[in-house]
Enzyme design. Structure first.
Site, PDB file in Angstrom:
ATOM      1  CE1 TYR A  21      -3.597  -1.515  -1.304  1.00 10.51           C
ATOM      2  CE2 TYR A  21      -4.674  -2.002   1.128  1.00 10.51           C
ATOM      3  CZ  TYR A  21      -4.622  -2.477  -0.124  1.00 10.51           C
ATOM      4  OH  TYR A  21      -6.234  -3.162  -0.919  1.00 10.51           O
ATOM      5  CE  LYS A  30       2.595 -15.307  -7.607  1.00  8.91           C
ATOM      6  NZ  LYS A  30       1.637 -16.192  -7.520  1.00  8.91           N
ATOM      7  CG  ASP A  87      -1.423 -16.866  -6.480  1.00 10.27           C
ATOM      8  OD1 ASP A  87      -0.973 -16.848  -5.593  1.00 10.27           O
ATOM      9  OD2 ASP A  87      -0.225 -17.481  -7.835  1.00 10.27           O
ATOM     10  CG  ASP A 118      -7.992  -4.108   1.547  1.00 10.44           C
ATOM     11  OD1 ASP A 118      -8.967  -4.665   2.404  1.00 10.44           O
ATOM     12  OD2 ASP A 118      -7.709  -3.858   1.148  1.00 10.44           O
ATOM     13  CG  ASP A 143     -13.111  -7.200   1.385  1.00  5.24           C
ATOM     14  OD1 ASP A 143     -12.639  -6.485   2.437  1.00  5.24           O
ATOM     15  OD2 ASP A 143     -13.518  -6.249  -0.031  1.00  5.24           O
TER      16      ASP A 143
HETATM   17  P1  NAD Z   1     -17.437  -2.063   0.382  1.00  3.78           P
HETATM   18  O1  NAD Z   1     -17.334  -2.967   1.007  1.00  3.78           O
HETATM   19  O2  NAD Z   1     -18.424  -0.963   0.388  1.00  3.78           O
HETATM   20  O3  NAD Z   1     -18.648  -2.663  -0.924  1.00  3.78           O
HETATM   21  C1  NAD Z   1     -18.481  -4.051  -1.824  1.00  3.78           C
HETATM   22  C2  NAD Z   1     -19.917  -5.149  -1.295  1.00  3.78           C
HETATM   23  O4  NAD Z   1     -20.576  -5.366  -0.120  1.00  3.78           O
HETATM   24  C3  NAD Z   1     -21.204  -3.997  -1.937  1.00  3.78           C
HETATM   25  O5  NAD Z   1     -22.232  -3.996  -2.870  1.00  3.78           O
HETATM   26  C4  NAD Z   1     -21.638  -3.846  -0.662  1.00  3.78           C
HETATM   27  O6  NAD Z   1     -23.312  -3.463  -0.616  1.00  3.78           O
HETATM   28  C5  NAD Z   1     -21.692  -4.551   0.641  1.00  3.78           C
HETATM   29  N1  NAD Z   1     -21.779  -4.620   2.436  1.00  3.78           N
HETATM   30  C6  NAD Z   1     -20.520  -4.511   2.306  1.00  3.78           C
HETATM   31  N2  NAD Z   1     -20.807  -4.118   3.701  1.00  3.78           N
HETATM   32  C7  NAD Z   1     -22.082  -4.461   4.050  1.00  3.78           C
HETATM   33  C8  NAD Z   1     -22.482  -4.643   4.695  1.00  3.78           C
HETATM   34  N3  NAD Z   1     -22.603  -3.885   6.388  1.00  3.78           N
HETATM   35  N4  NAD Z   1     -23.697  -4.827   4.725  1.00  3.78           N
HETATM   36  C9  NAD Z   1     -24.866  -5.533   4.162  1.00  3.78           C
HETATM   37  N5  NAD Z   1     -23.558  -5.182   2.326  1.00  3.78           N
HETATM   38  C10 NAD Z   1     -22.849  -5.095   2.732  1.00  3.78           C
HETATM   39  O7  NAD Z   1     -16.912  -1.468  -1.587  1.00  3.78           O
HETATM   40  P2  NAD Z   1     -16.408  -0.650  -2.031  1.00  3.78           P
HETATM   41  O8  NAD Z   1     -17.923  -0.477  -3.420  1.00  3.78           O
HETATM   42  O9  NAD Z   1     -15.175  -1.076  -2.606  1.00  3.78           O
HETATM   43  O10 NAD Z   1     -16.221   0.010  -1.977  1.00  3.78           O
HETATM   44  C11 NAD Z   1     -17.276   1.833  -1.559  1.00  3.78           C
HETATM   45  C12 NAD Z   1     -16.275   2.838  -1.167  1.00  3.78           C
HETATM   46  O11 NAD Z   1     -15.684   2.405   0.297  1.00  3.78           O
HETATM   47  C13 NAD Z   1     -15.480   3.198  -1.402  1.00  3.78           C
HETATM   48  O12 NAD Z   1     -15.111   5.042  -1.307  1.00  3.78           O
HETATM   49  C14 NAD Z   1     -13.900   2.564  -0.751  1.00  3.78           C
HETATM   50  O13 NAD Z   1     -12.743   3.359  -1.175  1.00  3.78           O
HETATM   51  C15 NAD Z   1     -14.515   2.998   0.769  1.00  3.78           C
HETATM   52  N6  NAD Z   1     -13.712   1.802   1.844  1.00  3.78           N
HETATM   53  C16 NAD Z   1     -13.225   2.701   3.077  1.00  3.78           C
HETATM   54  C17 NAD Z   1     -12.692   1.286   3.647  1.00  3.78           C
HETATM   55  C18 NAD Z   1     -13.078   2.203   5.213  1.00  3.78           C
HETATM   56  O14 NAD Z   1     -13.793   2.620   5.524  1.00  3.78           O
HETATM   57  N7  NAD Z   1     -12.365   1.212   5.836  1.00  3.78           N
HETATM   58  C19 NAD Z   1     -13.211  -0.016   3.022  1.00  3.78           C
HETATM   59  C20 NAD Z   1     -12.858  -0.011   1.937  1.00  3.78           C
HETATM   60  C21 NAD Z   1     -13.677   0.734   0.962  1.00  3.78           C
HETATM   61 MN    MN Z   2     -10.934  -3.374   2.359  1.00  2.00          MN
END
Ligand code: NAD
Ligand code: MN
Length: 361
Positions: free
Chosen positions: A134, A187, A220, A244, A248
């Site tokens: 990162y 890796k 991977d 990270d 997920d």
């Molecule tokens: P995201 O984790 O927000 O969403 C991915 C998927 O998972 C989406 O379909 C979402 O609806 C679902 N999801 C996530 N949390 C959920 C919950 N609590 N309940 C139900 N469904 C859930 O990832 P993204 O779309 O890549 O990122 C969206 C924004 O969030 C971006 O601005 C990104 O930079 C930010 N982000 C912030 C953090 C953080 O605050 N640490 C981490 C990851 C992404």
């Molecule tokens: Mn993340």
């Protein structure tokens, strides 16, 4: 005589203002049931702070956090910020860097009664949180990403012995308190020097923990092993970006990303933060699963309990965890877990489970 613990509340963006108040409500009820006194300190962060303070992470927020026992951080929608904030290091990266929260601890555990790709998972990913790939946060000043020409972008990955050693120790201590298995993810067949050093240092630290069984996989291949047999893994230690991505995946296959909690810890402070982002696709619709945020809070209480030697804090964590598990086992969950409850309906059910549990002693 009981201490009052002071915890920060940073709601963040997107679903943050839905899931963070839910988590605070549950923690407040659980702390009361366990006899813990908590002062909640609400602080500005995210898009609202850009409006009010001209920056998503105001100095006054950082200064206030330094004086607290820990805090709850909601997700930020940093991708949606206007410039110059969009190009700057995001609030969560800034907080991890500023407070040297070097260990990001991300459990993935399936719930009895909920659907999951892997319903026997009970593992913890320990992610190095300060360097690795990162590049936006792995330098003291400036950033490890740069563009010498408009058509060339370069990033720098950093792995150091010191940062690897300290995160490896956290992972081995955790493995020792669990099923005594640790998997190093790297890796080293391709990124021989950087992730090779990460693997070597973890293997050296392993010498101090002869009671822990160690194996290692390439990142991977590890995604395959996780999907195929997540239940075989206990503690996984890996560098920042791999951790990270892998967390997920681990969260989703053990139920839903919406249930994946985490804390970010240094030796002296910790931040509760769901593993997921701000979920803009469902924000503001009372659909978000608050479990990840609620259980991140439980992890913070557990961490504080160990740090302060205060059993009532550890009991608060247990009350939260049991109330969530009981609620899901009773068939109440949000859409992502296959249920029909809204965020607020689920929160009310967990709150009731806290009170019912307290009634049973
Ligand atoms: P995201 O984790 O927000 O969403 C991915 C998927 O998972 C989406 O379909 C979402 O609806 C679902 N999801 C996530 N949390 C959920 C919950 N609590 N309940 C139900 N469904 C859930 O990832 P993204 O779309 O890549 O990122 C969206 C924004 O969030 C971006 O601005 C990104 O930079 C930010 N982000 C912030 C953090 C953080 O605050 N640490 C981490 C990851 C992404
Ligand atoms: Mn993340």
């Amino acid at each position: 005589m009981s201490t009052t613990y002071r915890l920060g509340v940073l709601e963040g963006d997107g679903i943050g203002p839905e899931i963070v108040p839910s988590a605070v409500e549950i923690a407040t009820a659980a702390a009361r049931a366990a006899g813990v006194s908590v002062d909640w300190v609400t602080l500005p962060l995210g898009a609202a702070a850009i409006e009010s303070h001209g920056t998503p992470l105001p100095e006054e927020t950082k200064e206030a956090l330094a004086g607290l026992d820990g805090w709850y951080l909601g997700p930020h929608d940093s991708v949606g910020y206007p410039e110059p904030h969009n190009s700057a290091l995001n609030p969560s990266g800034s907080l991890r860097k500023h407070f040297q929260l070097f260990a990001n601890i991300r459990p993935a555990k399936s719930f009895p009664g909920a659907k999951a790709v892997c319903d026997g998972a009970d593992l913890v990913i320990v992610r190095e949180n300060t360097e690795g790939f990162y590049a936006d946060r792995n330098t003291f000043a400036g950033t490890g990403e740069f563009m010498p020409t408009p058509d060339t972008a370069i990033m720098m990955g950093i792995v150091t012995r010191a940062a690897t050693e300290r995160v490896a120790r956290v992972a081995f201590e955790l493995a020792r308190s669990r099923r005594k298995k640790l998997t190093i993810v790297h890796k080293a067949n391709v990124l021989k020097l950087t992730t090779g050093l990460f693997r070597t240092v973890c293997q050296e630290v392993a010498q101090e923990y002869p009671d822990v069984v160690v194996d290692d996989f390439h990142i991977d291949a590890m995604t395959v092993h996780l999907v195929r047999r997540a239940q075989d893994f206990d503690v996984i230690v890996t560098e920042n970006m791999f951790g990270d991505i892998l967390s997920d995946l681990a969260g989703e296959i053990s139920g839903s990303l919406g249930t994946a909690p985490s804390i970010n810890a240094s030796a002296t402070t910790a931040m509760a933060q769901a593993s997921h982002g701000s979920a803009p696709d469902i924000a503001g619709r009372n659909l978000a699963n608050p479990v990840a945020m609620i259980l991140s809070g439980a992890m913070l209480f557990e961490w504080l309990g160990a740090r302060h030697g205060d059993a009532a804090l550890t009991a608060t964590a247990a009350v939260i965890q049991r109330a969530v598990a009981d609620t899901i086992a009773a068939g109440v969950s949000t859409r992502d877990l296959g249920g029909t409850a809204s965020t607020t309906e689920f929160t009310t059910a967990v709150s009731k489970a806290v009170h019912d549990g307290a009634g049973q002693g």
